[in-house]
Design a protein around this motif. Structure first.
Motif, mmCIF file in Angstrom:
data_model
loop_
_atom_site.group_PDB
_atom_site.id
_atom_site.type_symbol
_atom_site.label_atom_id
_atom_site.label_comp_id
_atom_site.label_asym_id
_atom_site.label_seq_id
_atom_site.Cartn_x
_atom_site.Cartn_y
_atom_site.Cartn_z
ATOM 1 N N ARG A 184 17.992 41.120 34.926
ATOM 2 C CA ARG A 184 19.094 41.340 35.856
ATOM 3 C C ARG A 184 18.529 41.668 37.224
ATOM 4 N NH1 ARG A 184 23.630 45.998 36.025
ATOM 5 N NH2 ARG A 184 24.337 45.487 38.086
ATOM 6 N N THR A 185 19.252 41.279 38.254
ATOM 7 C CA THR A 185 18.907 41.642 39.625
ATOM 8 C C THR A 185 19.938 42.638 40.116
ATOM 9 O OG1 THR A 185 17.930 39.474 40.008
ATOM 10 C CG2 THR A 185 18.509 40.750 41.948
ATOM 11 N N GLU A 187 12.722 42.960 34.753
ATOM 12 C CA GLU A 187 12.098 41.886 33.998
ATOM 13 C C GLU A 187 11.388 42.458 32.781
ATOM 14 O OE1 GLU A 187 9.572 39.941 36.832
ATOM 15 O OE2 GLU A 187 7.880 41.205 36.338
ATOM 16 N N PRO A 239 20.933 43.827 43.573
ATOM 17 C CA PRO A 239 20.691 43.616 45.008
ATOM 18 C C PRO A 239 20.829 44.886 45.843
ATOM 19 C CG PRO A 239 22.649 42.415 44.279
ATOM 20 C CD PRO A 239 22.048 43.044 43.075
ATOM 21 N N SER A 273 13.499 37.371 33.608
ATOM 22 C CA SER A 273 14.351 38.278 34.383
ATOM 23 C C SER A 273 15.538 38.668 33.536
ATOM 24 C CB SER A 273 14.833 37.614 35.674
ATOM 25 O OG SER A 273 13.769 37.478 36.564
ATOM 26 N N CYS A 330 17.519 46.505 45.732
ATOM 27 C CA CYS A 330 16.397 45.586 45.997
ATOM 28 C C CYS A 330 15.459 45.534 44.797
ATOM 29 C CB CYS A 330 15.640 45.995 47.253
ATOM 30 S SG CYS A 330 16.648 45.958 48.743
ATOM 31 N N ARG A 356 14.652 43.954 40.658
ATOM 32 C CA ARG A 356 14.885 42.980 39.597
ATOM 33 C C ARG A 356 14.278 43.560 38.325
ATOM 34 N NH1 ARG A 356 11.784 39.192 41.228
ATOM 35 N NH2 ARG A 356 10.142 39.387 39.688
ATOM 36 N N THR A 411 12.417 43.172 44.828
ATOM 37 C CA THR A 411 12.727 41.766 45.048
ATOM 38 C C THR A 411 12.074 41.206 46.306
ATOM 39 O OG1 THR A 411 14.785 42.395 46.148
ATOM 40 C CG2 THR A 411 14.916 41.814 43.818
#
Length: 172
Positions: free
Chosen positions: A45-46, A55, A48, A43, A51, A53, A73
């Motif tokens: 970064r997410t 990878e 939020p 990963s 929604c 991520r 996500t």
């Protein structure tokens, strides 16, 4: 008026020119990630609000050394921002985008190679309607139909682009 010696001014101009050539500074400052092995997904970064991520994985293939994707996500997540394709959105400072994050991931198998992911953010332009004569904020159907085309700018957007920097490693 006091004059500045040219020997002091030249290094300052060179530093300013190199900073300008490097591009805008990202909003998020982060160190270089630990080296990643070939084939291991990791990963980056997410986000939020969208929604999503980010990878990636080093492939070991000279034609495509790094594979990168945006993954949802959760099916239950309600996004407050959109994640868009960087090739179609053309992110850049000139287009109103802000460099949000710069992620550098070196390859464990090839010391001179690293994946660089730039995450761009475009802020929303939505604002509540103006107050009418009665002090209320109202939305009229006819007005909303006319402005429906500009709805895409009403929510924040994110885009990510990836490049591989450094020299390719010899395949064994």
């Amino acid at each position: 008026m006091r004059s500045v010696p040219i020997l002091i001014l030249l290094p300052m101009l060179a530093t300013a020119a190199s900073a300008f050539a490097a591009g805008p500074a990202p909003e998020i400052e982060r160190p270089v990630a630990p080296p990643q092995a070939v084939g291991s997904a990791h990963s980056l970064r997410t986000i939020p609000e969208a929604c999503a991520r980010l990878e990636g994985a080093f492939t070991g293939d000279a034609a495509e050394p790094y594979r990168f994707a945006a993954v949802r996500t959760s099916a239950n997540c309600q996004p407050r921002a959109r994640f868009v394709d960087a090739a179609r959105a053309d992110p850049g400072v000139a287009n109103g985008w802000i460099l949000n994050d710069l992620i550098r991931v070196p390859s464990a198998a090839c010391a001179g190679q690293q994946a660089v992911v730039r995450v761009w953010r475009k802020p929303a332009t939505a604002s509540p309607p103006d107050l009418d004569a009665q002090g209320r904020s109202r939305i009229y159907l006819q007005d909303s139909k006319q402005t429906a085309g500009a709805a895409r700018d009403r929510v924040p957007m994110f885009a990510a682009e990836m490049t591989v920097e450094g020299r390719p490693c010899a395949q064994e």
